[in-house]
Design a protein around this motif. Structure first.
Motif: not given
Length: 417
Positions: A24-30, A32-35, A82-89
């Motif tokens: 279910f977590l991997l369905r989240s757009p946030r 899903k990236e980096g799954a 990191t948990n987020t794409s913003q943090g990774k960027n």
């Protein structure tokens, strides 16, 4: 770390929870990236000296600041998750220019005990560095089992979070890091009590080291009396509307720049002001800007420049129990900010900001109104604010260097497997 039958059972059910929740977590757009990285189907790291976890944007900036303060000759191998794409960027932005240490960036693996065990086996870090309030039980437990070192840096914990974590204090005591570096005395006391770790110290917030001393341009000063309403949240809109109506009665020619925290609220503000017969315009509609009493900012990136033109400012997130928004940016750009009573997110700034008059706080909307009125009638000289702000920041800086010394000392005393 010796585990009782109860603790083993607890982690068994914790893993079962992750197994059930992951699809279910991997369905989240946030998420899903980096799954593939989050589930270790793809691995972008190998053996390192330090594993540093920076959950999102704020923690990523702190991680970058720490990287700048490690001595060149250490030649460290560092993994930053990191948990987020913003943090990774943010972390990847300066990575190409980082030649002093070998740095890998990856999404944080889910805290499933099986996945965490595999990740630690691959990275084999001598030291785990957790930034602010990133305390994940499976990760910390496996670090303890492998007899590796662990440190919390720039640690923070609100009273509300503390009360929640205390309900499972039996667990956190067993997962205590080797050292805790907290960014305020209050946070130190909470973290020390939760983990029952005597080696807990106060170190100035690393975020102070990211703040540059300000220079207010004379061109930024305007003749018009201007008020900034910054980072206004949905939950406090009725109180802020009260401030707008009352201040316009007292200062009919007042120009108000309104910055909603979330752009989704722009249309709501426009409707509310229009129906109340208060002239307003969107910043993007530049032809109407000059005649509007309230300019609603529907674009990002201009708040700091707006502060430099302002005579007064109110910082949102503080008239509702939301913890407040960043008031440091206001006085670092030449305006004395006023806040409501809710500022728990920025207690690390210290009482000095209030004692020196760099920030003014009202206990309710009426007090906030009074403080804003006083500031608008007698705005403080921007050069004076600048001098006080720079002195305050300089006294608070240095946390990055102290933190890195603790990290390196702990690293050098770790057991090499």
């Amino acid at each position: 770390m010796k585990e009782s039958f109860f603790l083993k059972t607890l982690f068994f059910f914790y893993q079962l929870l992750w197994v059930c929740a992951t699809p279910f977590l991997l369905r989240s757009p946030r998420l899903k990236e980096g799954a593939e990285e989050r589930t270790l189907k793809k691995v972008n790291f190998s053996k390192v000296d330090i594993w540093m976890h920076a959950a999102s944007v704020g923690e990523a900036y702190i991680a970058r600041q720490l990287l700048k303060n490690f001595e060149d000759d250490l030649k460290l191998k560092i993994l930053i998750t990191t948990n987020t794409s913003q943090g990774k960027n943010i972390l990847e932005k300066d990575l190409a220019a980082e030649q002093r240490h070998a740095v890998s960036i990856a999404y944080m693996v889910f805290d499933n005990p099986t996945l965490v065990k595999k990740a630690i086996r691959i990275a084999d870090p001598k030291l785990l560095v957790l930034i602010e309030l990133e305390i994940w039980p499976a990760l910390m437990a496996e670090i303890k089992r492998q007899k590796k070192k662990m440190i919390i840096v720039n640690g923070r914990m609100t009273e509300k979070s503390y009360k929640g974590y205390k309900k499972t204090a039996f667990l956190w005591k067993r997962l205590a890091p080797d050292i805790i570096l907290a960014n305020s005395e209050e946070n130190k006391k909470r973290l020390q009590d939760l983990f029952q770790q005597k080696r807990s110290y106060y170190v100035s917030n690393i975020k102070f080291d990211q703040i540059k001393t300000c220079t207010i341009s004379k061109k930024a000063v305007t003749k018009d009396r201007t008020l900034i309403l910054a980072s206004i949240r949905k939950e406090e809109e009725s109180e802020v509307f009260y401030l707008i109506t009352e201040l316009l009665k007292r200062f009919p020619d007042l120009h108000i720049d309104l910055f909603p925290r979330h752009l989704a609220r722009v249309s709501n503000w426009k409707t509310l002001l229009t129906e109340s017969h208060i002239s307003c315009a969107l910043k993007s509609a530049s032809s109407l800007n000059a005649v509007a009493s309230v300019l609603i900012w529907d674009i990002f990136g201009e708040l700091l420049n707006a502060y430099q033109r302002a005579d007064a400012a109110f910082i949102g997130g503080s008239l509702a129990p939301l913890g407040g928004q960043n008031f440091i940016e206001a006085f670092m750009n030449g305006v004395t900010p006023v806040t409501g009573p809710s500022i728990s997110n920025f207690l690390w700034a210290g009482n000095e900001v209030f004692e020196s008059g760099l920030v003014k706080k009202g206990s309710n909307k009426e007090e906030v109104l009074k403080l804003l009125e006083e500031t608008l009638r007698n705005p403080e000289d921007k050069a004076t604010i600048q001098q006080k702000a720079n002195k305050y920041i300089q006294l608070k800086q240095g946390g990055s260097r102290k933190t890195c010394r603790h990290i390196v000392d702990l690293l050098q005393h770790s057991d090499v497997n």
